[in-house]
Scaffold this active site. Structure first.
Site, PDB file in Angstrom:
ATOM      1  N   GLY A 182      32.727  38.167  44.316  1.00 55.34           N
ATOM      2  CA  GLY A 182      33.181  39.293  45.120  1.00 55.34           C
ATOM      3  C   GLY A 182      32.227  40.474  45.097  1.00 55.34           C
ATOM      4  O   GLY A 182      31.441  40.657  44.172  1.00 55.34           O
ATOM      5  N   HIS A 235      35.372  37.739  48.403  1.00 49.51           N
ATOM      6  CA  HIS A 235      36.006  38.930  48.962  1.00 49.51           C
ATOM      7  C   HIS A 235      35.113  40.157  48.838  1.00 49.51           C
ATOM      8  O   HIS A 235      34.358  40.324  47.880  1.00 49.51           O
ATOM      9  CB  HIS A 235      37.345  39.188  48.265  1.00 49.51           C
ATOM     10  CG  HIS A 235      37.215  39.385  46.773  1.00 49.51           C
ATOM     11  ND1 HIS A 235      36.919  40.596  46.198  1.00 49.51           N
ATOM     12  CD2 HIS A 235      37.349  38.511  45.754  1.00 49.51           C
ATOM     13  CE1 HIS A 235      36.884  40.473  44.891  1.00 49.51           C
ATOM     14  NE2 HIS A 235      37.139  39.206  44.588  1.00 49.51           N
ATOM     15  N   ASP A 236      35.160  40.991  49.875  1.00 52.45           N
ATOM     16  CA  ASP A 236      34.479  42.290  49.912  1.00 52.45           C
ATOM     17  C   ASP A 236      32.956  42.178  49.924  1.00 52.45           C
ATOM     18  O   ASP A 236      32.261  43.166  49.694  1.00 52.45           O
ATOM     19  CB  ASP A 236      34.912  43.174  48.730  1.00 52.45           C
ATOM     20  CG  ASP A 236      36.414  43.362  48.684  1.00 52.45           C
ATOM     21  OD1 ASP A 236      36.974  43.941  49.631  1.00 52.45           O
ATOM     22  OD2 ASP A 236      37.049  42.912  47.707  1.00 52.45           O
TER      23      ASP A 236
END
Length: 263
Positions: free
Chosen positions: A139, A121-122
């Site tokens: 992440g 994520h991100d």
């Protein structure tokens, strides 16, 4: 027109581009947007607020747009944006972002993501990236253009890898890697410049010699690293690659991957 196998499930609201093929047993969520001339071979899952550019080829059991593996995520409508021309192989996974991380995971164009690779994520991944088998990003990582990450290697969350870097297989990357670097090892250390990659990008012998001399002064010269860094700053104007490396170091908030584990 797009071609959708009768066994595929495409939810109302999904957008499928012209000429795209959706193979057997695929599942496409209502918030998915798939560009033109893509090919989902079969048993591909695209969920969440996920957009995919034109001309991507996605192999079975890839899951794109799944929830972040982050306990703070509460189902917010965060996104995954994948560019054009990517090849995503069997079992690869890419997650949407988190609110605290800006809400977006981004993958550039013309990447090759081998089986069981993972983009957390991100993360922000540049163009022409190659992730070998089971290469994994935690992440919030930032990965530059034309980066190669070797098989079974893992990158710690919040780590930056500059453009044109090569990471060897079975490496654990905990620190930022300068542009054009070659890193390797169980706990990755900087071994040298990625000379093969630089030659492929048409660096002349003169440019290579200039950047190598800078590298030697910065990482193998006398004194502490901070002293050496200050001493090479005047070399910034000698080559764009040197300026890029110094700029990358200047923006860092995490430790830098150095030639030895000693910091």
């Amino acid at each position: 027109m797009s071609k959708i196998d009768p066994t595929a499930r495409v939810e109302d609201g999904a957008v499928i581009g012209e000429g795209t093929e959706i193979g057997p047993f695929c599942m496409i969520g209502r918030n998915a947007r798939i560009g033109a001339n893509c090919k989902l071979i079969g048993q591909v899952t695209i969920i969440g607020h996920t957009s995919i550019g034109d001309g991507c080829v996605i192999s079975p059991f890839a899951v794109l747009g799944g929830a972040p593996q982050d306990l703070s995520y509460k189902g917010e409508p965060t996104t995954l944006d994948i560019g054009s021309g990517n090849i995503i192989r069997e079992g690869a996974t890419m997650n949407v972002g988190t609110v605290k991380g800006g809400g977006k995971t981004r993958v550039g164009n013309d990447g090759y993501f081998m089986n069981n690779s993972h983009v957390g994520h991100d993360c922000v991944v540049g163009n022409n990236a190659i992730f070998a088998t089971s290469a994994t990003l935690g992440g919030h990582c930032e990965i530059g253009d034309a980066v190669y990450i070797g098989g079974l290697s893992a990158v710690h969350q919040f780590t930056r890898i500059g453009p044109y870097v090569m990471v060897g297989g079975l490496s654990g990357v905990r620190d930022d890697i300068i542009p054009y670097g070659l890193a390797n090892g169980q706990y990755a250390v900087l071994e040298s410049l990625n000379l093969i990659g630089m030659k492929r990008r048409k660096f002349t012998k003169r440019r290579l010699a200039t950047v190598r001399a800078f590298y030697q002064k910065l990482f193998h010269g006398p004194g502490t690293f901070a002293e050496r860094l200050e001493s090479v700053r005047p070399l910034e104007s000698e080559d764009a690659a040197i300026a890029e490396i110094l700029g990358f170091i200047g923006k860092g908030k995490r430790p830098l991957c150095l030639p030895t584990i000693e910091k």
